[in-house]
Design an enzyme around this catalytic site. Structure first.
Site, PDB file in Angstrom:
ATOM      1  N   ASN A 134       0.874  -1.183   0.000  1.00 57.01           N
ATOM      2  CA  ASN A 134       0.000   0.000   0.000  1.00 57.01           C
ATOM      3  C   ASN A 134       0.907   1.228   0.000  1.00 57.01           C
ATOM      4  O   ASN A 134       1.479   1.576   1.021  1.00 57.01           O
ATOM      5  CB  ASN A 134      -0.898  -0.009   1.245  1.00 57.01           C
ATOM      6  CG  ASN A 134      -1.748   1.248   1.340  1.00 57.01           C
ATOM      7  OD1 ASN A 134      -1.887   1.989   0.357  1.00 57.01           O
ATOM      8  ND2 ASN A 134      -2.327   1.496   2.502  1.00 57.01           N
ATOM      9  N   LYS A 172       0.063   4.244  -0.349  1.00 60.88           N
ATOM     10  CA  LYS A 172      -0.610   5.444   0.191  1.00 60.88           C
ATOM     11  C   LYS A 172      -0.366   6.643  -0.740  1.00 60.88           C
ATOM     12  O   LYS A 172      -0.295   6.471  -1.944  1.00 60.88           O
ATOM     13  CB  LYS A 172      -0.125   5.727   1.613  1.00 60.88           C
ATOM     14  CG  LYS A 172      -0.152   4.498   2.512  1.00 60.88           C
ATOM     15  CD  LYS A 172       0.011   4.840   3.962  1.00 60.88           C
ATOM     16  CE  LYS A 172       0.183   3.558   4.758  1.00 60.88           C
ATOM     17  NZ  LYS A 172      -0.166   3.697   6.147  1.00 60.88           N
ATOM     18  N   HIS A 187      -9.848   1.200   4.348  1.00 63.18           N
ATOM     19  CA  HIS A 187      -8.602   1.372   5.112  1.00 63.18           C
ATOM     20  C   HIS A 187      -8.877   2.317   6.282  1.00 63.18           C
ATOM     21  O   HIS A 187      -9.643   3.272   6.144  1.00 63.18           O
ATOM     22  CB  HIS A 187      -7.504   1.928   4.200  1.00 63.18           C
ATOM     23  CG  HIS A 187      -6.144   1.864   4.826  1.00 63.18           C
ATOM     24  ND1 HIS A 187      -5.729   2.771   5.773  1.00 63.18           N
ATOM     25  CD2 HIS A 187      -5.117   0.992   4.661  1.00 63.18           C
ATOM     26  CE1 HIS A 187      -4.505   2.452   6.161  1.00 63.18           C
ATOM     27  NE2 HIS A 187      -4.106   1.369   5.503  1.00 63.18           N
ATOM     28  N   GLU A 227      -7.270   4.669   7.458  1.00 67.20           N
ATOM     29  CA  GLU A 227      -6.990   6.092   7.179  1.00 67.20           C
ATOM     30  C   GLU A 227      -8.173   6.736   6.449  1.00 67.20           C
ATOM     31  O   GLU A 227      -8.439   7.922   6.619  1.00 67.20           O
ATOM     32  CB  GLU A 227      -5.690   6.214   6.361  1.00 67.20           C
ATOM     33  CG  GLU A 227      -4.482   5.928   7.242  1.00 67.20           C
ATOM     34  CD  GLU A 227      -3.245   5.425   6.508  1.00 67.20           C
ATOM     35  OE1 GLU A 227      -3.195   5.521   5.266  1.00 67.20           O
ATOM     36  OE2 GLU A 227      -2.332   4.921   7.181  1.00 67.20           O
ATOM     37  N   GLU A 248      -6.000  -5.108  10.376  1.00 67.19           N
ATOM     38  CA  GLU A 248      -5.022  -4.055  10.622  1.00 67.19           C
ATOM     39  C   GLU A 248      -5.362  -3.304  11.904  1.00 67.19           C
ATOM     40  O   GLU A 248      -6.183  -2.370  11.881  1.00 67.19           O
ATOM     41  CB  GLU A 248      -5.022  -3.062   9.458  1.00 67.19           C
ATOM     42  CG  GLU A 248      -4.608  -3.659   8.136  1.00 67.19           C
ATOM     43  CD  GLU A 248      -3.915  -2.613   7.278  1.00 67.19           C
ATOM     44  OE1 GLU A 248      -2.744  -2.794   6.979  1.00 67.19           O
ATOM     45  OE2 GLU A 248      -4.560  -1.601   6.941  1.00 67.19           O
ATOM     46  N   GLY A 302       1.852   2.177  10.801  1.00 77.50           N
ATOM     47  CA  GLY A 302       2.786   3.298  10.708  1.00 77.50           C
ATOM     48  C   GLY A 302       3.426   3.698  12.023  1.00 77.50           C
ATOM     49  O   GLY A 302       3.999   4.781  12.120  1.00 77.50           O
ATOM     50  N   SER A 338       2.968  -2.151  10.521  1.00 74.28           N
ATOM     51  CA  SER A 338       4.404  -2.130  10.849  1.00 74.28           C
ATOM     52  C   SER A 338       5.129  -3.440  10.543  1.00 74.28           C
ATOM     53  O   SER A 338       6.003  -3.873  11.291  1.00 74.28           O
ATOM     54  CB  SER A 338       4.599  -1.738  12.320  1.00 74.28           C
ATOM     55  OG  SER A 338       4.137  -0.403  12.523  1.00 74.28           O
TER      56      SER A 338
END
Ligand code: PEP
Length: 257
Positions: free
Chosen positions: A9, A11, A95, A97, A169, A175, A214
């Protein structure tokens, strides 16, 4: 036997030139790797060019999001038809985010999942709890709500539904450099499979469940080595050609051992 799947991904990283450079170098870095799928989810603006560059490689492409409608007056959006037209196979949906920064609701995510199936795309549906929910031991409740919120009432044949990919996730691991523990992630993946089993029976054995948060070449086998985990969704460790290639090679060696 579920095929191992590693999804990058990217991003909102990489200009077109940077994306091209990665895709030109990457196949050479993973020469000889077979029997597993590698998907690059690049920014929209690179997908058209990358679909040409990946034509003679084993790499597959994915989008990071999409609208649910085929076309229309939706300024700034990209449709499933446009993705399919480029030969895109996968699309990340829901996702964290997007849930967090763009207020994506369960209803919206459900529409996108249904639309992905309608257009022959494979949704990579992301689910996971935040730190507060994790600390108050609400993980399973949140996972069940997000899973059924996205899938309940879908009218999709079982042989199509089983192609779906789920990415567990934990939001607190994305991250942050602090991944979940492998056993913990495996237990949640098993829990997700049990929810799928309750609702859709044998589909649960076919759906691939990834871990994301991560992941890097040093810790990847802590996840891919687990029974319920079929691969990974990789953010920052997918941005560098050498690092991502190493991660793929580590998974490949582990599978052969
Ligand atoms: C992600 O973007 O889904 C992700 C898992 O990111 P990272 O690997 O950087 O934690």
């Amino acid at each position: 036997m579920r095929q191992t799947l590693i999804v990058a991904n990217w991003k909102m990283y990489k200009t077109l030139a940077e994306a091209e450079e990665f895709i030109e170098r990457f196949p050479g870095e993973i020469a000889g790797i077979s029997g597993m799928e590698t998907v690059i989810c690049a920014p929209f603006i690179s997908l058209a060019r990358l679909s040409v560059l990946t034509e003679r490689t084993t790499l597959l492409l994915g989008a990071q999001n999409m609208h649910w409608q085929k076309e229309g007056a939706f300024t700034g959006e990209i449709s499933p038809l446009m993705l399919r037209d480029l030969g895109i196979k996968y699309v990340i949906i829901g996702h964290s985010e997007r849930r967090l920064h763009f207020n994506e609701s369960s209803l919206l995510i459900k529409r996108k999942v249904a639309s992905a199936f309608n257009f022959g795309l494979i949704p990579i549906l992301c689910i996971g709890e935040n730190w507060e929910q994790h600390s108050s031991k609400e993980t399973e409740k949140v996972i069940a709500e997000q899973l059924f919120g996205a899938l309940e009432g879908l009218t999709v044949e079982k042989d199509i539904l089983q192609k779906m990919v789920l990415a567990y996730e934990p939001v607190w691991a994305i991250g942050t450099g602090t991944p979940a523990h492998g056993d913990e992630a495996n237990a949640i993946a098993g829990f997700i499979r049990s929810l799928l089993q309750e609702k859709w029976g044998e589909v649960s054995e076919k759906v691939r469940i990834l871990y994301g948060g991560s992941v890097n070449p040093d810790n990847i086998t802590e996840f891919t080595g687990k029974e319920e985990i079929d691969g990974a969704l990789v953010g920052s460790s997918s941005l560098n050609v050498k690092t991502f290639a190493e991660l793929i090679r580590v998974v490949f060696s582990e599978r052969r051992a």
